[in-house]
Write a protein that holds these residues in place. Structure first.
Motif, PDB file in Angstrom:
ATOM      1  N   SER A 103      35.444  18.694 -16.879  1.00 52.15           N
ATOM      2  CA  SER A 103      36.112  20.135 -16.316  1.00 52.15           C
ATOM      3  C   SER A 103      35.600  21.342 -16.845  1.00 52.15           C
ATOM      4  CB  SER A 103      37.565  20.137 -16.603  1.00 52.15           C
ATOM      5  OG  SER A 103      37.591  20.124 -18.056  1.00 52.15           O
ATOM      6  N   ALA A 104      35.580  22.397 -15.885  1.00 52.45           N
ATOM      7  CA  ALA A 104      35.004  23.774 -16.361  1.00 52.45           C
ATOM      8  C   ALA A 104      35.781  24.028 -17.895  1.00 52.45           C
ATOM      9  CB  ALA A 104      35.379  24.682 -15.391  1.00 52.45           C
ATOM     10  N   SER A 105      36.999  23.892 -18.100  1.00 53.99           N
ATOM     11  CA  SER A 105      37.447  24.387 -19.214  1.00 53.99           C
ATOM     12  C   SER A 105      36.767  23.509 -20.452  1.00 53.99           C
ATOM     13  CB  SER A 105      39.194  23.878 -18.955  1.00 53.99           C
ATOM     14  OG  SER A 105      39.754  24.656 -18.243  1.00 53.99           O
ATOM     15  N   TYR A 106      36.985  22.295 -20.309  1.00 56.41           N
ATOM     16  CA  TYR A 106      36.199  21.667 -21.573  1.00 56.41           C
ATOM     17  C   TYR A 106      34.816  21.673 -21.745  1.00 56.41           C
ATOM     18  CZ  TYR A 106      34.695  17.687 -24.618  1.00 56.41           C
ATOM     19  OH  TYR A 106      34.251  17.132 -25.692  1.00 56.41           O
ATOM     20  N   PHE A 107      34.055  22.320 -20.590  1.00 52.23           N
ATOM     21  CA  PHE A 107      32.473  22.742 -20.432  1.00 52.23           C
ATOM     22  C   PHE A 107      32.712  24.032 -21.278  1.00 52.23           C
ATOM     23  CE2 PHE A 107      28.985  25.109 -19.128  1.00 52.23           C
ATOM     24  CZ  PHE A 107      28.058  24.265 -19.415  1.00 52.23           C
ATOM     25  N   ASN A 108      33.524  24.866 -21.077  1.00 53.69           N
ATOM     26  CA  ASN A 108      33.300  26.429 -21.431  1.00 53.69           C
ATOM     27  C   ASN A 108      33.718  26.480 -22.967  1.00 53.69           C
ATOM     28  OD1 ASN A 108      32.353  27.229 -19.067  1.00 53.69           O
ATOM     29  ND2 ASN A 108      34.418  28.309 -18.348  1.00 53.69           N
ATOM     30  N   HIS A 109      34.829  25.882 -23.288  1.00 57.76           N
ATOM     31  CA  HIS A 109      35.477  26.021 -24.334  1.00 57.76           C
ATOM     32  C   HIS A 109      34.987  25.070 -25.689  1.00 57.76           C
ATOM     33  CE1 HIS A 109      37.936  29.111 -22.930  1.00 57.76           C
ATOM     34  NE2 HIS A 109      38.082  28.354 -21.867  1.00 57.76           N
ATOM     35  N   VAL A 110      34.591  23.633 -25.308  1.00 58.20           N
ATOM     36  CA  VAL A 110      34.070  22.704 -26.239  1.00 58.20           C
ATOM     37  C   VAL A 110      32.552  22.335 -26.059  1.00 58.20           C
ATOM     38  CG1 VAL A 110      34.668  20.376 -27.204  1.00 58.20           C
ATOM     39  CG2 VAL A 110      36.547  22.176 -26.212  1.00 58.20           C
ATOM     40  N   LEU A 111      32.325  21.878 -24.731  1.00 59.09           N
ATOM     41  CA  LEU A 111      30.930  21.477 -24.599  1.00 59.09           C
ATOM     42  C   LEU A 111      29.790  22.482 -24.851  1.00 59.09           C
ATOM     43  CD1 LEU A 111      29.249  18.798 -24.237  1.00 59.09           C
ATOM     44  CD2 LEU A 111      29.662  19.143 -21.723  1.00 59.09           C
ATOM     45  N   ALA A 112      29.808  23.452 -23.862  1.00 62.68           N
ATOM     46  CA  ALA A 112      28.642  24.436 -24.133  1.00 62.68           C
ATOM     47  C   ALA A 112      28.494  24.871 -25.507  1.00 62.68           C
ATOM     48  CB  ALA A 112      29.178  25.524 -23.123  1.00 62.68           C
ATOM     49  N   PRO A 113      29.630  25.137 -26.296  1.00 66.00           N
ATOM     50  CA  PRO A 113      29.138  25.748 -27.695  1.00 66.00           C
ATOM     51  C   PRO A 113      28.319  24.751 -28.502  1.00 66.00           C
ATOM     52  CG  PRO A 113      31.379  26.516 -27.143  1.00 66.00           C
ATOM     53  CD  PRO A 113      31.032  25.402 -25.901  1.00 66.00           C
ATOM     54  N   ALA A 114      28.812  23.462 -28.167  1.00 68.01           N
ATOM     55  CA  ALA A 114      28.298  22.372 -29.123  1.00 68.01           C
ATOM     56  C   ALA A 114      26.812  21.851 -28.698  1.00 68.01           C
ATOM     57  CB  ALA A 114      29.168  21.255 -29.174  1.00 68.01           C
ATOM     58  N   LEU A 115      26.542  22.171 -27.321  1.00 67.92           N
ATOM     59  CA  LEU A 115      25.235  21.605 -26.946  1.00 67.92           C
ATOM     60  C   LEU A 115      23.823  22.074 -27.395  1.00 67.92           C
ATOM     61  CD1 LEU A 115      25.553  21.718 -22.739  1.00 67.92           C
ATOM     62  CD2 LEU A 115      25.625  20.034 -24.404  1.00 67.92           C
ATOM     63  N   PRO A 116      23.735  23.218 -28.159  1.00 65.46           N
ATOM     64  CA  PRO A 116      22.557  23.560 -28.818  1.00 65.46           C
ATOM     65  C   PRO A 116      22.332  22.516 -29.883  1.00 65.46           C
ATOM     66  CG  PRO A 116      23.649  25.625 -28.372  1.00 65.46           C
ATOM     67  CD  PRO A 116      24.656  24.419 -27.950  1.00 65.46           C
ATOM     68  N   ALA A 117      23.243  22.169 -30.506  1.00 67.52           N
ATOM     69  CA  ALA A 117      23.014  21.180 -31.839  1.00 67.52           C
ATOM     70  C   ALA A 117      22.711  19.913 -31.139  1.00 67.52           C
ATOM     71  CB  ALA A 117      24.259  21.147 -32.549  1.00 67.52           C
ATOM     72  N   PHE A 118      23.408  19.489 -30.124  1.00 64.27           N
ATOM     73  CA  PHE A 118      23.055  18.069 -29.423  1.00 64.27           C
ATOM     74  C   PHE A 118      21.583  18.226 -28.846  1.00 64.27           C
ATOM     75  CE2 PHE A 118      22.348  15.439 -25.839  1.00 64.27           C
ATOM     76  CZ  PHE A 118      22.567  14.124 -26.265  1.00 64.27           C
ATOM     77  N   LEU A 119      21.031  19.039 -28.344  1.00 64.42           N
ATOM     78  CA  LEU A 119      19.783  19.292 -27.955  1.00 64.42           C
ATOM     79  C   LEU A 119      18.672  19.503 -29.091  1.00 64.42           C
ATOM     80  CD1 LEU A 119      20.223  21.663 -24.881  1.00 64.42           C
ATOM     81  CD2 LEU A 119      19.976  19.374 -24.617  1.00 64.42           C
ATOM     82  N   ALA A 120      19.252  19.782 -30.032  1.00 62.89           N
ATOM     83  CA  ALA A 120      18.265  19.946 -31.246  1.00 62.89           C
ATOM     84  C   ALA A 120      18.183  18.879 -31.850  1.00 62.89           C
ATOM     85  CB  ALA A 120      18.909  20.824 -32.331  1.00 62.89           C
ATOM     86  N   LEU A 121      19.288  18.016 -31.789  1.00 61.16           N
ATOM     87  CA  LEU A 121      19.049  16.579 -32.712  1.00 61.16           C
ATOM     88  C   LEU A 121      18.281  15.578 -31.464  1.00 61.16           C
ATOM     89  CD1 LEU A 121      22.797  15.943 -33.743  1.00 61.16           C
ATOM     90  CD2 LEU A 121      20.435  16.193 -35.184  1.00 61.16           C
ATOM     91  N   HIS A 122      18.437  15.695 -30.236  1.00 62.71           N
ATOM     92  CA  HIS A 122      17.794  14.741 -29.446  1.00 62.71           C
ATOM     93  C   HIS A 122      16.957  15.544 -28.250  1.00 62.71           C
ATOM     94  CE1 HIS A 122      20.682  11.694 -30.891  1.00 62.71           C
ATOM     95  NE2 HIS A 122      21.569  12.829 -30.935  1.00 62.71           N
ATOM     96  N   SER A 123      15.600  16.002 -28.767  1.00 59.77           N
ATOM     97  CA  SER A 123      14.807  16.651 -28.097  1.00 59.77           C
ATOM     98  C   SER A 123      14.295  15.717 -26.970  1.00 59.77           C
ATOM     99  CB  SER A 123      13.513  16.725 -28.939  1.00 59.77           C
ATOM    100  OG  SER A 123      12.838  15.965 -29.360  1.00 59.77           O
ATOM    101  N   GLY A 124      14.395  14.320 -26.561  1.00 61.46           N
ATOM    102  CA  GLY A 124      14.029  13.425 -25.674  1.00 61.46           C
ATOM    103  C   GLY A 124      15.168  13.380 -24.635  1.00 61.46           C
ATOM    104  N   VAL A 125      16.383  14.046 -24.776  1.00 62.81           N
ATOM    105  CA  VAL A 125      17.303  13.850 -23.671  1.00 62.81           C
ATOM    106  C   VAL A 125      17.604  15.149 -23.105  1.00 62.81           C
ATOM    107  CG1 VAL A 125      19.943  13.478 -23.498  1.00 62.81           C
ATOM    108  CG2 VAL A 125      18.665  12.192 -25.166  1.00 62.81           C
ATOM    109  N   THR A 126      17.665  14.931 -21.672  1.00 62.02           N
ATOM    110  CA  THR A 126      18.055  15.951 -20.542  1.00 62.02           C
ATOM    111  C   THR A 126      19.424  15.744 -20.105  1.00 62.02           C
ATOM    112  OG1 THR A 126      16.935  14.972 -18.883  1.00 62.02           O
ATOM    113  CG2 THR A 126      15.495  16.389 -20.046  1.00 62.02           C
TER     114      THR A 126
END
Length: 301
Positions: A103-126
């Motif tokens: 949902s847009a709500s979960y993306f905006n308030h939970v997932l999006a703020p956490a994504l930089p950390a995930f992408l830093a941990l897993h550079s091979g994942v898109t």
């Protein structure tokens, strides 16, 4: 001996392409085969299994129940083969695309703020992220992980709970100044009660007053398809909205929104789950990496 002579993984790969691409012709192009060869391969596969996997018509192909079960297992087996080759070449590292539905709500308030950390941990994942409150068919939409709110229905999907959140009725101060603060269920009659434009598990606002429970319908002048849209309507002063606490916590603290009728709330909470197809099989490392990350950093409360 017959099994050794049959390229079962090759059959699975062609079958999966037929399902995911929606027909023999696009699967044939992807596999560099002729449509006739693909059709014959699927027919041989069905004959060997003794089960029809696809219902064919002039316009579309549709999975049978047996075909759906075979597709789920085949995708897991092919993912395991990919992982085995990847581990042999680069070690057990998460690599590849993960398609996420949320949902847009979960993306905006939970997932999006956490994504930089995930992408830093897993550079091979898109990540390919689709935002919608609608419940999608993971197989039909080729979705790896979906984040869903509300009670989980019995299905072949596996779920990881991401927490639960209270639901609260809120309005902008400007709206309450114009129309007054509701103090009772009866007061809601004169208010614009904003709601969702699709059926929900509880289609209304359950409130308890004088020992009696009433589900107040959200029959306002505006309905929307997602919670974040409903939040923006509330912020604009359009009406009252009943929203997940994690989406409006900062708005309430900043006095952009004001909770109302908390004293009549029944204390119910809405659960959030990350769901995926994976019963009885090993997940691709890229999907497992995201699920493990969400279990730690994708919680709601």
């Amino acid at each position: 001996m017959a099994r050794l002579e049959t390229n079962r993984s090759g059959e699975m790969e062609v079958f999966v392409r037929v399902v995911e691409l929606g027909g023999f012709s696009p699967a044939a192009r992807a596999a560099r085969m002729t449509p006739s060869a693909v059709s014959k391969l699927i027919a041989r596969l069905e004959a060997r299994l003794g089960a029809r996997l696809l219902n064919r018509s002039t316009r579309r192909l549709q999975l049978t129940p047996e075909g759906c079960a075979f597709y789920e297992r085949a995708t897991r087996i092919l993912a395991d083969l990919d992982d085995a080759e990847r581990i042999a070449s680069v070690g057990e590292q998460a690599v590849g695309r993960v398609r996420v539905n949320t949902s847009a709500s979960y993306f905006n308030h939970v997932l999006a703020p956490a994504l930089p950390a995930f992408l830093a941990l897993h550079s091979g994942v898109t990540l390919d992220i689709v935002q919608t409150d609608a419940v999608v068919d993971l197989l039909a939409e080729r979705t790896d992980v979906a984040v869903r709110a509300g009670p989980m229905k019995s299905s072949s999907l596996v779920a990881r709970k991401l927490g639960e959140t209270a639901l609260t009725i809120v309005a902008a101060p400007s709206y309450l100044e114009r129309y007054g603060v509701p103090r009772s269920i009866a007061d809601l009659e004169g208010h614009n009660r904003l709601g969702f434009g699709y059926a929900r598990a509880v289609d209304g606002w359950p409130l308890r007053e004088n020992g009696k429970t009433t589900v107040v319908p959200a029959t306002g002048r505006v309905q929307t398809s997602d919670g974040e849209g409903l939040r923006y309507l509330a912020l604009s002063g359009t009406g009252l909205a009943r929203l997940a606490a994690f989406t409006v916590r900062e708005d309430i603290a900043a006095k952009r929104l004001v909770p109302v009728l908390d004293n009549l709330a029944m204390g119910e909470k809405e659960a959030f789950h990350a769901v995926y197809v994976g019963q009885g099989g090993r997940l691709p490392s890229r999907v497992r990496a995201l699920l493990d990350f969400l279990a730690k950093h994708g919680k709601v409360s």
